[in-house]
Design a protein around this motif. Structure first.
Motif, short mmCIF file in Angstrom:
data_model
loop_
_atom_site.label_atom_id
_atom_site.label_comp_id
_atom_site.label_asym_id
_atom_site.label_seq_id
_atom_site.Cartn_x
_atom_site.Cartn_y
_atom_site.Cartn_z
N GLY A 1 67.39 39.47 51.68
CA GLY A 1 66.82 40.60 50.96
C GLY A 1 65.53 40.24 50.24
N SER A 2 65.50 39.04 49.67
CA SER A 2 64.30 38.59 48.95
C SER A 2 63.13 38.43 49.90
N GLU A 3 63.37 37.82 51.05
CA GLU A 3 62.30 37.60 52.02
C GLU A 3 61.77 38.91 52.59
N LEU A 4 62.68 39.84 52.93
CA LEU A 4 62.23 41.11 53.50
C LEU A 4 61.57 42.00 52.45
N ALA A 5 62.01 41.88 51.20
CA ALA A 5 61.38 42.67 50.14
C ALA A 5 59.91 42.29 49.98
N LYS A 6 59.60 41.03 50.22
CA LYS A 6 58.20 40.59 50.14
C LYS A 6 57.34 41.30 51.19
N LEU A 7 57.98 41.77 52.25
CA LEU A 7 57.27 42.47 53.32
C LEU A 7 57.33 43.98 53.12
N GLY A 8 58.01 44.42 52.07
CA GLY A 8 58.12 45.85 51.81
C GLY A 8 59.36 46.50 52.38
N VAL A 9 60.28 45.71 52.95
CA VAL A 9 61.52 46.23 53.53
C VAL A 9 62.64 45.98 52.53
N GLU A 10 63.17 47.04 51.93
CA GLU A 10 64.16 46.86 50.87
C GLU A 10 65.49 47.54 51.13
N ASP A 11 65.51 48.60 51.90
CA ASP A 11 66.79 49.26 52.19
C ASP A 11 67.68 48.32 53.00
N PRO A 12 68.94 48.13 52.60
CA PRO A 12 69.82 47.19 53.32
C PRO A 12 69.94 47.48 54.81
N GLY A 13 69.99 48.77 55.18
CA GLY A 13 70.08 49.11 56.60
C GLY A 13 68.83 48.70 57.35
#
Length: 286
Positions: free
Chosen positions: A30-42
């Motif tokens: 979640g932390s790595e994807l949030a850095k790319l702007g992807v935050e929704d778990p799905g």
């Protein structure tokens, strides 16, 4: 002709698959994807597992993943690729595998000769994997093998997991089980994911679950109690045996001694990861 002991390949898969899938339960993802702007778990899940396929649409992901509600997939795909490219997601995924394995197993295990041996054995097994009718495996097989042993091991575990997974979907189709029927019958074995977890993560509703249960009852596969009938249990057994047959090549290629050793090493790493809290209790199964 099979030369391994019965279910040897399946036992090896069961030891390695959780070491592939542990990243999906890791806070690092979640932390790595949030850095790319992807935050929704799905969106995180569909992007992470589907990135090897490229910037595909919802139809491709739905087909390759099999048991997710198409409406849930379409909520996130292809929109997620406007936030992060597949190449960016693949990089984030590998960083997640690195951080997660280091945290769960410890630096000593990551740098150990046992890890290097596990990587060599798992990669040798993948030499006999085949791409035909296996889209998720084939897409991942096109990715480069990481240099560090623990990441090479994780990469090989991913290839072996998707190779078996693609074969299992073929078995489900041959058995005439649609996505929800496959989930209901798997949960009824007592070895699958909990119903609540499935509904929360696969996008289906209680009414979908009940309708699938009714269809299975109509085929004589499910009791009113929700337990499998004798015929239902036999079907689930045959599904796993059919999957074993279609997934035999990598383990036959590795040989009995190699499979036994890889299973031993995988179980050792798996027990350590489980002790470190790698997996939610209700997220068991495929």
């Amino acid at each position: 002709m099979m030369t391994l002991p019965p279910r040897a390949g399946r036992r090896c898969h069961n030891a390695l698959n959780p070491l592939h899938s542990c990243i999906f339960f890791s806070p690092d993802l979640g932390s790595e994807l949030a850095k790319l702007g992807v935050e929704d778990p799905g969106a995180v899940y569909f992007a992470t597992r589907g990135a090897a396929l490229g910037a595909v649409g919802a139809g491709t992901v739905t087909a390759a993943f099999y048991n997710f509600n198409p409406a849930l997939v379409a909520r996130h795909v292809p929109a997620v690729w406007s936030l992060a490219s597949p190449e960016q997601v693949l990089g984030a995924r590998l960083r997640t595998a690195d951080a997660t394995l280091r945290r769960l197993l410890g630096e000593e295990a990551v740098a150990s000769e046992e890890m290097a041996e596990a990587a060599r054995l798992a990669l040798r097994a993948t030499e006999a994997c085949t791409p035909h009718a296996r889209p998720l495996y084939a897409a991942h097989a096109d990715l480069p093998v990481p240099e560090e042993p623990h990441l090479a091991f994780w990469h090989a575990a991913t290839l072996l997991r998707e190779h078996r997974g693609d074969a299992h979907l073929a078995a489900l189709l041959a058995a005439g089980l649609d996505p929800v029927e496959a989930l209901v019958s798997h949960t009824a074995t007592g070895k699958g994911m909990a119903q609540g977890w499935i509904l929360a993560t696969r996008g289906w509703r209680e009414t979908d679950w009940e309708a699938a249960s009714q269809r299975l009852r109509g085929r004589g596969l499910l009791e009113e109690s929700g337990e499998l009938t004798e015929a239902g249990a036999a079907l689930r057994t045959e599904l796993e045996e059919a999957t074993d047959r279609m997934d035999a090549a990598p383990y036959e290629h590795l040989g009995a001694a190699g499979v036994e050793r890889l299973t031993e090493l995988g179980r050792g790493f798996l027990f350590a990861a489980a002790a470190a809290g790698a997996f939610p209790a209700d997220a068991t199964g495929r």
